[in-house]
Design a protein around this motif. Structure first.
Motif, short mmCIF file in Angstrom:
data_model
loop_
_atom_site.label_atom_id
_atom_site.label_comp_id
_atom_site.label_asym_id
_atom_site.label_seq_id
_atom_site.Cartn_x
_atom_site.Cartn_y
_atom_site.Cartn_z
N GLN A 122 0.81 -1.22 0.00
CA GLN A 122 0.00 0.00 0.00
C GLN A 122 0.85 1.27 0.00
OE1 GLN A 122 -3.51 -0.07 2.60
NE2 GLN A 122 -2.95 -2.14 3.21
N LEU A 123 2.16 1.11 -0.01
CA LEU A 123 3.12 2.22 0.01
C LEU A 123 2.75 3.23 1.10
CD1 LEU A 123 5.72 3.09 -1.31
CD2 LEU A 123 4.41 4.52 -2.87
N LYS A 124 2.76 2.73 2.32
CA LYS A 124 2.51 3.61 3.46
C LYS A 124 3.34 3.13 4.64
CE LYS A 124 -1.48 1.13 5.40
NZ LYS A 124 -2.92 1.25 5.75
N SER A 125 3.44 3.98 5.63
CA SER A 125 4.20 3.63 6.83
C SER A 125 3.44 2.60 7.65
CB SER A 125 4.44 4.88 7.67
OG SER A 125 4.96 4.54 8.93
N THR A 126 4.18 1.69 8.27
CA THR A 126 3.55 0.70 9.15
C THR A 126 3.49 1.19 10.60
OG1 THR A 126 5.66 -0.39 9.55
CG2 THR A 126 4.29 -1.25 7.75
N VAL A 127 4.30 2.20 10.93
CA VAL A 127 4.30 2.69 12.31
C VAL A 127 3.34 3.86 12.45
CG1 VAL A 127 6.62 1.88 12.83
CG2 VAL A 127 6.31 4.18 11.89
N MET A 128 2.82 4.03 13.66
CA MET A 128 1.81 5.02 13.94
C MET A 128 2.22 5.88 15.13
SD MET A 128 -1.61 2.67 13.63
CE MET A 128 -1.95 1.69 12.16
N PRO A 129 1.62 7.07 15.25
CA PRO A 129 1.92 7.89 16.42
C PRO A 129 1.71 7.12 17.72
CG PRO A 129 0.71 9.17 14.81
CD PRO A 129 0.73 7.76 14.30
N GLY A 130 2.67 7.25 18.61
CA GLY A 130 2.63 6.53 19.88
C GLY A 130 3.43 5.26 19.90
N ASP A 131 3.73 4.69 18.73
CA ASP A 131 4.57 3.49 18.69
C ASP A 131 5.95 3.80 19.24
OD1 ASP A 131 2.53 2.05 17.53
OD2 ASP A 131 3.35 2.13 15.50
N GLU A 132 6.55 2.80 19.87
CA GLU A 132 7.85 3.01 20.50
C GLU A 132 9.01 2.56 19.60
OE1 GLU A 132 6.70 2.67 25.23
OE2 GLU A 132 7.40 0.86 24.18
N ILE A 133 10.08 3.34 19.67
CA ILE A 133 11.35 3.02 19.02
C ILE A 133 12.40 2.98 20.11
CG2 ILE A 133 13.06 3.73 17.32
CD1 ILE A 133 10.85 5.32 15.90
N VAL A 134 13.14 1.90 20.20
CA VAL A 134 14.14 1.76 21.26
C VAL A 134 15.53 1.81 20.66
CG1 VAL A 134 14.96 0.35 23.18
CG2 VAL A 134 12.53 0.31 22.55
N VAL A 135 16.30 2.78 21.09
CA VAL A 135 17.69 2.93 20.63
C VAL A 135 18.61 2.48 21.76
CG1 VAL A 135 19.45 4.51 19.80
CG2 VAL A 135 17.06 4.83 19.11
N GLU A 136 19.40 1.46 21.51
CA GLU A 136 20.36 0.97 22.49
C GLU A 136 21.69 1.69 22.32
OE1 GLU A 136 20.21 -1.14 24.98
OE2 GLU A 136 18.26 -2.08 24.71
N THR A 137 22.28 2.07 23.44
CA THR A 137 23.62 2.67 23.45
C THR A 137 24.45 1.97 24.53
OG1 THR A 137 23.31 4.34 25.18
CG2 THR A 137 22.46 4.88 22.98
N ALA A 138 25.71 2.34 24.64
CA ALA A 138 26.56 1.77 25.69
C ALA A 138 26.09 2.18 27.07
CB ALA A 138 28.01 2.20 25.48
N GLU A 139 25.30 3.25 27.16
CA GLU A 139 24.79 3.74 28.44
C GLU A 139 23.45 3.10 28.82
OE1 GLU A 139 26.41 5.79 30.45
OE2 GLU A 139 28.10 5.90 29.06
N GLY A 140 22.78 2.45 27.85
CA GLY A 140 21.49 1.84 28.13
C GLY A 140 20.49 2.09 27.02
N ALA A 141 19.23 1.76 27.28
CA ALA A 141 18.19 1.88 26.27
C ALA A 141 17.48 3.23 26.39
CB ALA A 141 17.17 0.75 26.42
N VAL A 142 17.22 3.84 25.23
CA VAL A 142 16.49 5.10 25.16
C VAL A 142 15.21 4.86 24.38
CG1 VAL A 142 16.60 7.54 24.57
CG2 VAL A 142 18.72 6.29 25.09
N VAL A 143 14.07 5.16 24.99
CA VAL A 143 12.78 4.92 24.35
C VAL A 143 12.26 6.22 23.73
CG1 VAL A 143 10.41 4.12 24.65
CG2 VAL A 143 12.27 3.07 25.98
N TYR A 144 11.93 6.13 22.45
CA TYR A 144 11.30 7.25 21.74
C TYR A 144 9.89 6.83 21.32
CZ TYR A 144 16.04 9.15 21.30
OH TYR A 144 17.30 9.65 21.56
N GLN A 145 9.03 7.80 21.10
CA GLN A 145 7.67 7.54 20.67
C GLN A 145 7.40 8.27 19.36
OE1 GLN A 145 5.86 8.94 24.30
NE2 GLN A 145 5.62 6.87 25.10
N VAL A 146 6.84 7.54 18.39
CA VAL A 146 6.57 8.11 17.07
C VAL A 146 5.57 9.26 17.19
CG1 VAL A 146 5.62 7.65 14.77
CG2 VAL A 146 7.08 5.93 15.90
N VAL A 147 5.90 10.35 16.52
CA VAL A 147 5.01 11.52 16.47
C VAL A 147 4.26 11.55 15.14
CG1 VAL A 147 4.92 14.04 16.45
CG2 VAL A 147 6.48 12.85 18.01
#
Length: 203
Positions: A122-147
């Motif tokens: 359908q050529l559209k995004s599968t993620v929606m506002p509020g969905d979480e994205i987790v970025v791991e770093t050497a310091e730990g996990a950072v949680v972002y939320q789709v806007v």
């Protein structure tokens, strides 16, 4: 942003691509799955280099490497199955002062790091506002939320202030698109996200 990065972005950061994906056909229509929210268990961590990124609701999980310098104004993630990070922009974490940028490929027949972000039928995004994205770093996990998510033409992407503006606590995913023959489609999906309150500095 460094002066060199300004030049690279200004003359074509939107043109993300490989000459040929050459991926074994394995693409399946993207789907969403129920997942428990991770933000309530998150806590602030110091800003650091991203090493991996996951989007649990669509099953995305990939390592993150440092994005090589632009060549003739073009930023190209060198590996199809790995995301890359613009190291002259923001770090991921509570005290980051700039936007974090992660780039990745999405291929018609699979093999791209950001394939799960796009519903190719359908050529559209599968993620929606509020969905979480987790970025791991050497310091730990950072949680972002789709806007929000938006498609932009590749030729215009480099000149859109909304995409490239400096903003503390923001994460931007940029994915290019390829057709069945490995040719680049002149569009990019951009996913905008903000750091979850639990991962941000306590006020």
């Amino acid at each position: 942003m460094t002066a060199g990065a300004v030049v690279a972005i200004g003359i074509g950061v939107g043109i993300l691509g490989l000459n040929s994906m050459n991926a074994t056909p394995q693409y399946e229509a993207a789907s969403r799955v129920p997942v428990a929210p991770l933000a309530p268990s998150a806590h602030p961590v110091s800003a650091a280099q991203p090493v991996s990124v996951t989007v649990p609701v669509v099953g995305l999980e990939t390592e993150v490497d440092v994005q090589p310098p632009a060549v003739e104004g073009v930023l190209t993630p060198p590996e199809a199955d790995t995301a890359t990070w613009l190291d002259d922009r923001g770090l991921a974490g509570a005290d980051s002062s700039d936007t974090v940028y992660l780039l990745g490929h999405s291929a018609q027949y699979g093999g791209g790091a950001f394939d799960p972000l796009v519903d190719r039928e359908q050529l559209k995004s599968t993620v929606m506002p509020g969905d979480e994205i987790v970025v791991e770093t050497a310091e730990g996990a950072v949680v972002y939320q789709v806007v929000s998510t938006e498609f932009y033409g590749s030729a215009e992407l480099s000149s859109i202030p909304k995409v490239w503006g400096e903003s503390a606590g923001r994460l931007v995913l940029v994915t290019c698109l390829f057709d069945a023959d490995g040719n680049r489609i002149e569009q990019n999906l951009v996913v905008f996200a903000r750091i979850a309150p639990e991962s941000a500095d306590e006020q």
